[in-house]
Each structure stands twice: as structure tokens, then as C-alpha cells.
Design an enzyme around this catalytic site. Structure first.
Site, PDB file in Angstrom:
ATOM      1  N   LYS A  82      36.114  23.968  17.503  1.00 19.50           N
ATOM      2  CA  LYS A  82      36.662  24.906  16.514  1.00 19.50           C
ATOM      3  C   LYS A  82      37.822  24.222  15.817  1.00 19.50           C
ATOM      4  CE  LYS A  82      34.373  28.763  17.882  1.00 19.50           C
ATOM      5  NZ  LYS A  82      33.756  29.817  17.095  1.00 19.50           N
TER       6      LYS A  82
ATOM      7  N   ASP B 170      33.403  23.666  13.626  1.00 22.53           N
ATOM      8  CA  ASP B 170      33.311  25.040  13.115  1.00 22.53           C
ATOM      9  C   ASP B 170      34.641  25.484  12.512  1.00 22.53           C
ATOM     10  OD1 ASP B 170      32.704  27.639  12.556  1.00 22.53           O
ATOM     11  OD2 ASP B 170      32.203  28.225  14.606  1.00 22.53           O
TER      12      ASP B 170
ATOM     13  N   GLU C 160      30.040  23.817  10.544  1.00 25.46           N
ATOM     14  CA  GLU C 160      29.683  25.231  10.451  1.00 25.46           C
ATOM     15  C   GLU C 160      30.698  25.979   9.592  1.00 25.46           C
ATOM     16  OE1 GLU C 160      28.566  26.300  14.513  1.00 25.46           O
ATOM     17  OE2 GLU C 160      29.196  28.346  14.089  1.00 25.46           O
TER      18      GLU C 160
ATOM     19  N   ASP D 231      26.944  30.419   9.763  1.00 30.68           N
ATOM     20  CA  ASP D 231      27.051  31.359  10.874  1.00 30.68           C
ATOM     21  C   ASP D 231      27.616  32.674  10.355  1.00 30.68           C
ATOM     22  OD1 ASP D 231      27.419  32.657  13.265  1.00 30.68           O
ATOM     23  OD2 ASP D 231      29.170  31.498  13.870  1.00 30.68           O
TER      24      ASP D 231
ATOM     25  N   LYS E 196      22.570  34.256  16.214  1.00 31.84           N
ATOM     26  CA  LYS E 196      23.293  34.977  17.260  1.00 31.84           C
ATOM     27  C   LYS E 196      22.541  36.254  17.570  1.00 31.84           C
ATOM     28  CE  LYS E 196      27.976  33.408  17.086  1.00 31.84           C
ATOM     29  NZ  LYS E 196      28.588  32.779  15.918  1.00 31.84           N
TER      30      LYS E 196
HETATM   31 MG    MG Z   1      30.677  29.903  14.122  1.00 28.93          MG
END
Ligand code: MG
Length: 329
Positions: A129, A154, A183, A205, A227
Site C-alpha cells: 500500500k 496500491d 492498483e 479495484d 472482491k
Molecule cells: Mg485496492
């Protein structure tokens, strides 16, 4: 159909992404009695920081007999779980184990030498992240690339095109060659994402809902993050087929019950779609203080293994929870 819920709290051990810190997170487990003795379990874990309705809002909608996409997905999973439980089967009876990426939600929590340990335990891909401190993150990313990991970065849609372009330009060739995809680099926009995609592979995403499908000449991303906790899986795979996208199934940084559900979906899709499916990202329970559920998930390096019991497992623990029936208005 009778629906009951059981509240839980997850306590993060590190900051979870650019949008949230270490505050405890609330969710509920759902127990759905479908009649005929069929009972299934699932998770409902909203992320209001990422645009979901709050838990209270979702539960009150449910009482009114209304559903959000998230509730719909939770009911879908409770149904899958009930089917397996009624046949005395576990998700692992249908699928084979899958390698997961190692999730680093806050690189500052990674100690010196830990990357070597992660490597030795069998992980080949890190999902990091980013978007909080790009300079320091770039240094960390270079270190990780030097250890031969594939990288998934991400931004959670927090950046801008300018920041992204500068960031990519600052990376050397080796690092760039190790990036599997980036992402949600910044808020979705057909044109600027198309530009971003010229620099590196892009995955979508949480910007998914902003896409107007069918509107673009050439699709401006390569990978769809699926997801199951908040996305109709059949629809997602139809989009992947139609637009030649690859897909990564991930959990929703939710309860271990949600994690094993996502893994079950990942195993099923891998069987059905083969190479289109990239390694999943379902190994997220270590982000939280270990509880009885998390401790029940056997792990072999990057692999999550069968949890004892039927369906997604956890039979004894699930029976022991306090359940409150939802009275439909
Ligand atoms: Mg994500």
C-alpha cells in the site's frame, strides 16, 4: 429465511491503507437459515472510508428487507456455505491451494531482515500500500525489487496523474520490471488512466464503480481486482472475458470467515478460468490481532490451508458465537 448476526471487532496491528489508521474495525458475522435445515455463514465488513454504507446503515436496511451490494454478496456466500455444509463438504474439497501475495499495508512496520524471512517462507509477490510518503516508499520498493519479489502497488485512488507520472519516472528499470501492476493509481478517468497504462500495467479495484463500461475504444486497465465481498463475481468474470482482463481475487481485509470465503471463490475461479486468474490476495488476517478464528487458519508460507469443518470451516467457533436474530420490519 432467518438471518442472525454476531458483532465482532478487529484490532489492526498496523495502519491499513492511505485512508485509514489503526482504529478498531467493526463488522458482523451472518448466520442464514435457509430452511430445510440448511444453514450458512458469511461476513459483513463495511469500509465507510472506501465508500461503503456503515454497518448500522446496512443492518437497518436489512431489517427493512432491503439489500446493498455488500449484503447481497454476503447472502450469496452464506448460501454457498450452506450448500457445502449440507453436503458435509469443505471449500478445499473442490479446489487446490493457491499462492497468495504478501500484503504490506504499512512498510514502516517491516523490520530489517524481514523481507528475507518473507522470501524464505515462500512468498514471491508483495502487495504494498503506497501513497503516504512516496519518497520513503520508493526506497522500500527498490529494496523489495532487489530481493526479486514481484510487486503490486496500491494507491487506493489517492494520488493524481502528476504524482503518479513523477513516481514512475523516478523508478529504475529493474524496479519497473518487477512491478506486476499498480492498483488504483489515482481517481478513475478514461483518458488519464489510458496514459498511466502506457507506463505500467494498471489494475482497477475501488475505482470500479466509476467506470462506464462500453464507453471506451480501448480499455484503460489490464487487471480487475475481484472482491467477492462487494462485487457480483459472475458479472466481474463476464467483464474479464469481454475485455480480456486478468483478475486477482482478494479478501476485503475482513474477518477470517470473509477471508476463507474469498479463498473459496478464488479456488473455484482458478479451476474455471486458469491463466486469466492471477495469484490471489486473501492472506490478510495478520493485519489484525490474532483471535480464535485467525488462529484456526493453518498457513504454509503463502498458502492458506483447509480450516477444520464444513463449508468455510470454523464450525465449533461459529456455533459458540452470540447470535441475534434480525427481526424484519
Ligand atoms: Mg485496492
Amino acid at each position: 429465511m432467518k438471518i442472525s448476526y454476531s458483532p465482532y471487532t478487529l484490532k489492526p496491528v498496523v495502519s491499513l491503507n492511505a485512508n485509514s489508521g489503526v482504529e478498531p474495525r467493526q463488522g458482523v458475522l451472518l448466520k442464514v437459515d435457509w430452511g430445510d435445515g440448511k444453514i450458512g455463514y458469511s461476513d459483513l465488513h463495511p469500509w465507510p472510508e472506501l465508500g461503503d454504507k456503515t454497518l448500522d446503515e446496512q443492518l437497518s436496511l436489512l431489517r427493512d428487507g432491503k439489500v446493498t451490494t455488500q449484503i447481497e454478496q454476503s447472502l450469496w456466500m452464506a448460501n454457498r456455505d450452506a450448500d457445502l455444509r449440507s453436503q458435509n463438504k469443505n471449500i478445499f474439497d473442490h479446489g487446490t491451494k493457491l499462492k497468495n501475495n504478501f500484503l504490506i499495508s504499512d512498510f514502516r512496520a517491516i523490520k530489517l531482515g524481514q523481507l528475507d524471512e518473507i522470501k524464505q517462507s515462500g512468498f514471491t509477490c508483495l502487495k504494498i500500500k503506497v501513497g503516504r510518503d512516496l519518497e520513503a516508499e520508493t526506497e522500500f520498493i527498490s529494496r523489495a525489487a532487489g530481493k526479486d519479489f514481484m510487486l503490486r502497488l496500491d494507491f487506493n485512488g489517492t494520488g493524481t496523474w502528476q504524482i503518479f507520472e513523477r513516481f514512475i519516472a523516478s523508478l529504475d528499470k529493474l524496479v519497473l520490471s518487477r512491478i506486476e501492476y499498480v492498483e488504483d493509481p489515482f481517481p478513475y478517468d478514461d483518458n488519464s488512466w489510458a496514459d498511466a497504462r502506457k507506463l505500467v500495467k494498471i489494475a482497477i479495484d475501488n475505482q470500479f464503480s466509476r467506470v462506464r463500461w462500453g464507453n471506451f475504444k480501448r480499455i484503460p486497465f489490464d487487471v480487475l481486482i475481484v472482491k467477492p465481498a462487494k462485487m457480483d463475481v459472475d458479472y466481474a468474470m463476464q467483464l474479464c472475458d469481454k475485455y480480456m482482463l486478468q483478475a486477482t481475487v482478494t479478501s476485503y481485509m475482513d474477518h477470517p470467515v470473509g477471508i476463507m470465503h474469498a479463498l473459496g471463490v478464488a479456488m473455484e475461479l482458478k479451476k474455471a478460468h486458469g491463466k486469466r486468474m492471477l495469484d490471489p490476495g486473501c492472506l490478510t488476517h495478520h493485519l489484525y490481532q490474532m483471535d480464535m478464528f485467525g488462529a484456526s487458519i493453518p498457513q504454509q508460507g503463502p498458502y492458506l490451508m483447509r480450516v477444520e469443518g464444513t463449508g468455510v470451516g470454523f464450525n465449533g467457533l461459529l456455533e459458540k458465537q452470540a447470535w441475534y436474530q434480525i427481526k424484519l420490519h
